[in-house]
Design a protein around this motif. Structure first.
Motif, PDB file in Angstrom:
ATOM      1  N   LEU A  66       0.820  -1.201   0.000  1.00 19.11           N
ATOM      2  CA  LEU A  66       0.000   0.000   0.000  1.00 19.11           C
ATOM      3  C   LEU A  66       0.856   1.254   0.000  1.00 19.11           C
ATOM      4  CD1 LEU A  66      -3.047   0.450  -0.002  1.00 19.11           C
ATOM      5  CD2 LEU A  66      -2.944   0.751   2.465  1.00 19.11           C
ATOM      6  N   GLU A  67       1.917   1.253   0.810  1.00 19.34           N
ATOM      7  CA  GLU A  67       2.820   2.399   0.853  1.00 19.34           C
ATOM      8  C   GLU A  67       3.518   2.600  -0.484  1.00 19.34           C
ATOM      9  OE1 GLU A  67       2.523   0.139   3.110  1.00 19.34           O
ATOM     10  OE2 GLU A  67       2.360   1.057   5.091  1.00 19.34           O
ATOM     11  N   THR A  70       1.148   4.171  -2.853  1.00 12.76           N
ATOM     12  CA  THR A  70       0.990   5.582  -2.510  1.00 12.76           C
ATOM     13  C   THR A  70       2.160   6.404  -3.028  1.00 12.76           C
ATOM     14  OG1 THR A  70      -0.246   4.985  -0.508  1.00 12.76           O
ATOM     15  CG2 THR A  70       0.661   7.213  -0.617  1.00 12.76           C
ATOM     16  N   GLN A  81       0.700  13.682  -0.022  1.00 12.91           N
ATOM     17  CA  GLN A  81       0.702  12.976   1.251  1.00 12.91           C
ATOM     18  C   GLN A  81       0.030  13.849   2.294  1.00 12.91           C
ATOM     19  OE1 GLN A  81       0.344  10.211   2.646  1.00 12.91           O
ATOM     20  NE2 GLN A  81       2.355   9.363   2.253  1.00 12.91           N
ATOM     21  N   VAL A  85      -5.907  12.506   9.166  1.00 13.27           N
ATOM     22  CA  VAL A  85      -6.855  11.569   8.562  1.00 13.27           C
ATOM     23  C   VAL A  85      -8.263  12.152   8.518  1.00 13.27           C
ATOM     24  CG1 VAL A  85      -5.553   9.552   9.216  1.00 13.27           C
ATOM     25  CG2 VAL A  85      -7.287  10.417  10.780  1.00 13.27           C
ATOM     26  N   ILE A 159      -3.105  -1.434  -5.351  1.00 13.24           N
ATOM     27  CA  ILE A 159      -4.059  -1.253  -4.254  1.00 13.24           C
ATOM     28  C   ILE A 159      -5.272  -2.181  -4.369  1.00 13.24           C
ATOM     29  CG2 ILE A 159      -3.401   1.159  -3.964  1.00 13.24           C
ATOM     30  CD1 ILE A 159      -6.003   1.959  -5.324  1.00 13.24           C
ATOM     31  N   LYS A 175      -4.830   1.216   9.818  1.00 13.86           N
ATOM     32  CA  LYS A 175      -3.931   1.843   8.862  1.00 13.86           C
ATOM     33  C   LYS A 175      -4.596   1.960   7.492  1.00 13.86           C
ATOM     34  CE  LYS A 175       0.842   1.611   7.238  1.00 13.86           C
ATOM     35  NZ  LYS A 175       2.112   0.856   7.287  1.00 13.86           N
ATOM     36  N   ILE A 176      -5.267   0.899   7.072  1.00 12.87           N
ATOM     37  CA  ILE A 176      -5.938   0.923   5.775  1.00 12.87           C
ATOM     38  C   ILE A 176      -7.170   1.816   5.841  1.00 12.87           C
ATOM     39  CG2 ILE A 176      -7.123  -0.487   4.053  1.00 12.87           C
ATOM     40  CD1 ILE A 176      -5.263  -2.759   4.727  1.00 12.87           C
ATOM     41  N   ASP A 178      -7.452   4.542   7.605  1.00 13.73           N
ATOM     42  CA  ASP A 178      -6.952   5.911   7.482  1.00 13.73           C
ATOM     43  C   ASP A 178      -6.525   6.216   6.058  1.00 13.73           C
ATOM     44  OD1 ASP A 178      -7.409   6.164  10.166  1.00 13.73           O
ATOM     45  OD2 ASP A 178      -5.317   5.979  10.770  1.00 13.73           O
ATOM     46  N   TRP A 179      -5.961   5.216   5.390  1.00 16.00           N
ATOM     47  CA  TRP A 179      -5.523   5.400   3.999  1.00 16.00           C
ATOM     48  C   TRP A 179      -6.718   5.719   3.109  1.00 16.00           C
ATOM     49  CZ3 TRP A 179      -6.803   3.134  -0.598  1.00 16.00           C
ATOM     50  CH2 TRP A 179      -5.959   3.394  -1.673  1.00 16.00           C
ATOM     51  N   GLN A 182      -7.594   9.358   3.505  1.00 15.28           N
ATOM     52  CA  GLN A 182      -6.573  10.279   2.979  1.00 15.28           C
ATOM     53  C   GLN A 182      -6.445  10.213   1.467  1.00 15.28           C
ATOM     54  OE1 GLN A 182      -2.770   9.689   4.798  1.00 15.28           O
ATOM     55  NE2 GLN A 182      -3.559   9.709   6.864  1.00 15.28           N
ATOM     56  N   ILE A 183      -6.323   9.007   0.956  1.00  9.25           N
ATOM     57  CA  ILE A 183      -5.890   8.827  -0.434  1.00  9.25           C
ATOM     58  C   ILE A 183      -7.032   8.530  -1.395  1.00  9.25           C
ATOM     59  CG2 ILE A 183      -4.303   7.551  -1.928  1.00  9.25           C
ATOM     60  CD1 ILE A 183      -2.978   9.239   0.272  1.00  9.25           C
TER      61      ILE A 183
END
Length: 312
Positions: A66-67, A70, A81, A85, A159, A175-176, A178-179, A182-183
């Motif tokens: 995932l990182e 990104t 970036q 969140v 992804i 973590k996912i 929050d991703w 954000q993304i």
């Protein structure tokens, strides 16, 4: 590629050492704990070769796919970036964000569908068949045909496993989650921008050649594209055409011409109110980075004054 080859050779050498050791000292016994410890030592070096690795008992090593995706999207200029969140107000137009705090799996599934829908839209506009094609194949074909760059398509493909797992009900960690906040919206923003870049010129040309009632329909479509592809809208709209669209904005986008009854009138009024709110959001966001844009300022002023009217 060189890194992968070095790791493959290293692993092979380690394997040979174990085989030779067993031949020299056949009485040497290696129990299950020893094997697991050896695997734990080796696993961190396998990231370039495997996306994940699972030991007996469910201990799972998830790598930084995932990182990496990104980073690719940042490199392609698709996203920025974000440290926080919190969901930006301008992104509420994407439905998956309405459920992200209630059901992360559902949000990821919805995000996948929204990405796929836009990829299909891009494919159809570029005469690429979408029949019987999954999202992976579609993404690769868009890259092959130059609609997406290799980095963009590679990031999307990276992804997809996370989105697919969520759609099958697998647990989504924080973590996912929050991703996604954000993304996810930034990915959709850029897909919408790519669609706008390709579709807006034809739409603007049709508006310039409009005749009679066509102006209302085409003006309304341009209002929607302002929300979908704000940067492309202001970039491709020539001053004269923009002024004509702006002068007709109230009639094309904020006038109710017919309704079967008062309930339908209220529903249409609510829809137009939402359209106005979303247009203002998009313009305000655009002005944050383009504070001197005269067209955006004029539109902002117009939207703040405009009233929804009914003439049926």
């Amino acid at each position: 590629m060189i890194e992968k080859r070095i790791i493959q050779i290293t692993i092979s050498i380690i394997g040979l050492i174990f085989i030779v050791s067993h031949l020299i000292w056949p009485e040497l016994k290696i129990d299950g704990i020893t094997v697991i410890l050896v695997v734990i030592i080796i696993v961190p070096w396998l990231a370039p070769l495997f996306k994940s690795f699972e030991l007996p008992g469910g201990l799972k090593f998830e790598y930084h796919q995932l990182e990496n995706a990104t980073e690719k999207l940042i490199g392609a200029g698709w996203i920025k970036q974000v440290d926080s969140v919190e969901t930006s107000k301008e992104h509420y137009k994407y439905s998956f964000l309405n459920v992200v705090d209630l059901d992360s799996n559902l949000a990821l599934s919805d995000l996948r569908m929204e990405i796929e829908s836009r990829l299909k839209d891009l494919a159809e506009h570029n005469s690429i068949s979408i029949k019987n094609k999954g999202i992976n194949q579609l993404t690769r074909e868009l890259s092959t045909n130059g609609v997406l760059t290799y980095i963009e398509s590679s990031a999307i493909i990276d992804i997809l496993p996370f989105l697919n797992r969520a759609s099958h009900g697998q647990e989504v960690d924080k973590k996912i989650h929050d991703w996604v906040i954000q993304i996810g919206p930034q990915i959709l923003d850029n897909l919408e921008a790519r669609i706008g870049e390709q579709k807006l010129p034809n739409l603007i040309d049709s508006f310039k050649k409009r005749d009679g009632g066509q102006g209302v329909e085409l003006g309304y479509e341009l209002s929607k594209y302002l929300i979908k592809s704000t940067n492309s809208f202001f970039e491709k709209m020539k001053k004269e055409t923009f002024r004509e669209w702006l002068d007709e904005l109230e009639n094309s986008s904020f006038t109710i011409y017919n309704a079967d009854d008062e309930i339908e009138e209220q529903l249409k009024h609510a829809e137009m109110s939402k359209l106005k709110e979303m247009m203002l959001n998009s313009v305000n966001q655009f002005l944050e980075e383009n504070s001197n844009n005269k067209e955006a300022k004029a539109l902002q002023e117009k939207l703040n004054k405009i009233e929804i009217k009914s003439i049926w």
